[in-house]
Design a protein around this motif. Sequence first.
Motif, short mmCIF file in Angstrom:
data_model
loop_
_atom_site.label_atom_id
_atom_site.label_comp_id
_atom_site.label_asym_id
_atom_site.label_seq_id
_atom_site.Cartn_x
_atom_site.Cartn_y
_atom_site.Cartn_z
N LEU A 1 0.82 -1.20 0.00
CA LEU A 1 0.00 0.00 0.00
C LEU A 1 0.86 1.25 0.00
O LEU A 1 0.59 2.21 -0.75
N LEU A 2 1.90 1.27 0.82
CA LEU A 2 2.77 2.43 0.87
C LEU A 2 3.52 2.62 -0.43
O LEU A 2 3.68 3.74 -0.92
N ILE A 3 3.99 1.54 -1.03
CA ILE A 3 4.68 1.63 -2.32
C ILE A 3 3.75 2.19 -3.38
O ILE A 3 4.13 3.06 -4.18
N ALA A 4 2.51 1.72 -3.41
CA ALA A 4 1.55 2.20 -4.40
C ALA A 4 1.24 3.68 -4.20
O ALA A 4 1.16 4.44 -5.17
N TRP A 5 1.08 4.08 -2.92
CA TRP A 5 0.81 5.50 -2.66
C TRP A 5 1.99 6.36 -3.07
O TRP A 5 1.83 7.42 -3.69
N HIS A 6 3.19 5.92 -2.73
CA HIS A 6 4.38 6.70 -3.07
C HIS A 6 4.53 6.85 -4.58
O HIS A 6 4.87 7.93 -5.08
N ALA A 7 4.28 5.78 -5.33
CA ALA A 7 4.36 5.87 -6.78
C ALA A 7 3.35 6.87 -7.33
O ALA A 7 3.66 7.65 -8.24
N ARG A 8 2.16 6.86 -6.77
CA ARG A 8 1.13 7.81 -7.19
C ARG A 8 1.57 9.25 -6.88
O ARG A 8 1.44 10.15 -7.72
N ALA A 9 2.07 9.47 -5.67
CA ALA A 9 2.48 10.81 -5.27
C ALA A 9 3.63 11.31 -6.14
O ALA A 9 3.64 12.48 -6.56
N ARG A 10 4.60 10.46 -6.40
CA ARG A 10 5.72 10.88 -7.25
C ARG A 10 5.25 11.23 -8.65
O ARG A 10 5.73 12.19 -9.26
N ALA A 11 4.32 10.45 -9.18
CA ALA A 11 3.80 10.73 -10.52
C ALA A 11 3.08 12.08 -10.56
O ALA A 11 3.01 12.72 -11.62
N MET A 12 2.56 12.50 -9.42
CA MET A 12 1.87 13.79 -9.34
C MET A 12 2.82 14.93 -9.01
O MET A 12 2.39 16.08 -8.89
N GLY A 13 4.10 14.63 -8.81
CA GLY A 13 5.10 15.67 -8.60
C GLY A 13 5.66 15.79 -7.20
O GLY A 13 6.42 16.72 -6.91
N SER A 14 5.34 14.86 -6.30
CA SER A 14 5.87 14.93 -4.95
C SER A 14 7.38 14.75 -4.95
O SER A 14 7.91 13.86 -5.62
N THR A 15 8.06 15.57 -4.16
CA THR A 15 9.51 15.47 -4.03
C THR A 15 9.93 14.87 -2.69
O THR A 15 11.12 14.76 -2.39
N GLY A 16 8.96 14.46 -1.89
CA GLY A 16 9.25 13.86 -0.59
C GLY A 16 8.01 13.92 0.27
O GLY A 16 7.16 14.80 0.11
N PHE A 17 7.89 12.98 1.21
CA PHE A 17 6.72 12.94 2.07
C PHE A 17 7.14 12.69 3.51
O PHE A 17 8.22 12.19 3.78
N HIS A 18 6.26 13.05 4.42
CA HIS A 18 6.52 12.85 5.84
C HIS A 18 5.28 12.31 6.53
O HIS A 18 4.17 12.35 5.97
N LEU A 19 5.47 11.84 7.74
CA LEU A 19 4.37 11.42 8.59
C LEU A 19 4.82 11.49 10.03
O LEU A 19 6.02 11.54 10.32
N GLY A 20 3.86 11.52 10.94
CA GLY A 20 4.15 11.54 12.36
C GLY A 20 3.66 10.26 13.00
O GLY A 20 2.63 9.71 12.61
N VAL A 21 4.39 9.77 13.99
CA VAL A 21 4.01 8.53 14.66
C VAL A 21 4.28 8.68 16.15
O VAL A 21 5.19 9.41 16.57
N ASP A 22 3.47 8.01 16.95
CA ASP A 22 3.67 7.97 18.39
C ASP A 22 5.01 7.30 18.67
O ASP A 22 5.24 6.17 18.22
N PRO A 23 5.92 7.94 19.40
CA PRO A 23 7.23 7.34 19.67
C PRO A 23 7.16 6.00 20.38
O PRO A 23 8.12 5.23 20.35
#
Length: 209
Positions: free
Chosen positions: A150-172
């Motif tokens: 799922l993450l790979i598919a989302w990343h591929a979609r975002a890159r195709a739309m022009g994303s140059t990097g992504f972030h997220l927050g997680v509970d430590p």
Amino acid sequence: MPIIRNYASTDIDALYAIAIATGDSGSDASREFNDRDLLGHVYAAPYGTFEPELALVVEDQHGVAGYCVGALHSRTFEALLELRWWPALRRRYPLSPVSGADWRTARDSNIIQMTHHPPRSPDWLVDAYPSHLHINLLPRLKGRGHGRALLIAWHARARAMGSTGFHLGVDPRNASAIGFYEAMGLDRLSPAGATVTDDVLWLGARDLR
């Protein structure tokens, strides 16, 4: 066999259901809330509503069991929600109860505060990793490679739309999620000279492994 597909507007109830079912560091948070829609209002539904092209779901024979949703340009998305999403929720959920007994749990109140004072990713983070995402899977799909796909598919979609990097927050404290993200190639991030805060750990990537 579970499949990954584009989000459809008919999946909105599934987004809400998964958000609460995974809202305690990946575990069920429903006992912590009297209003079980609150987590979905903040972390899931606005993405399906305003950026459906960056919303993917994974579905098995029992229905939608996971999602990955995100925003291409975090600051633009935040501004859009300020205009078109938060105002209605602020009217629905005032900071103080209007009358009668207060039905809110501590978690309810915390999320309601977020609708009035929405979280913003730090400038130093958005400048380097302008996109962001949220990903959640129900227990029946965990540990079987579906989160990775799922993450790979989302990343591929975002890159195709022009994303140059992504972030997220997680509970430590969510060691399993942190391990998953780091195995996928995300790095722990913090501003120069700063230490990680105790309430959120930021991770980000430009490419996945």
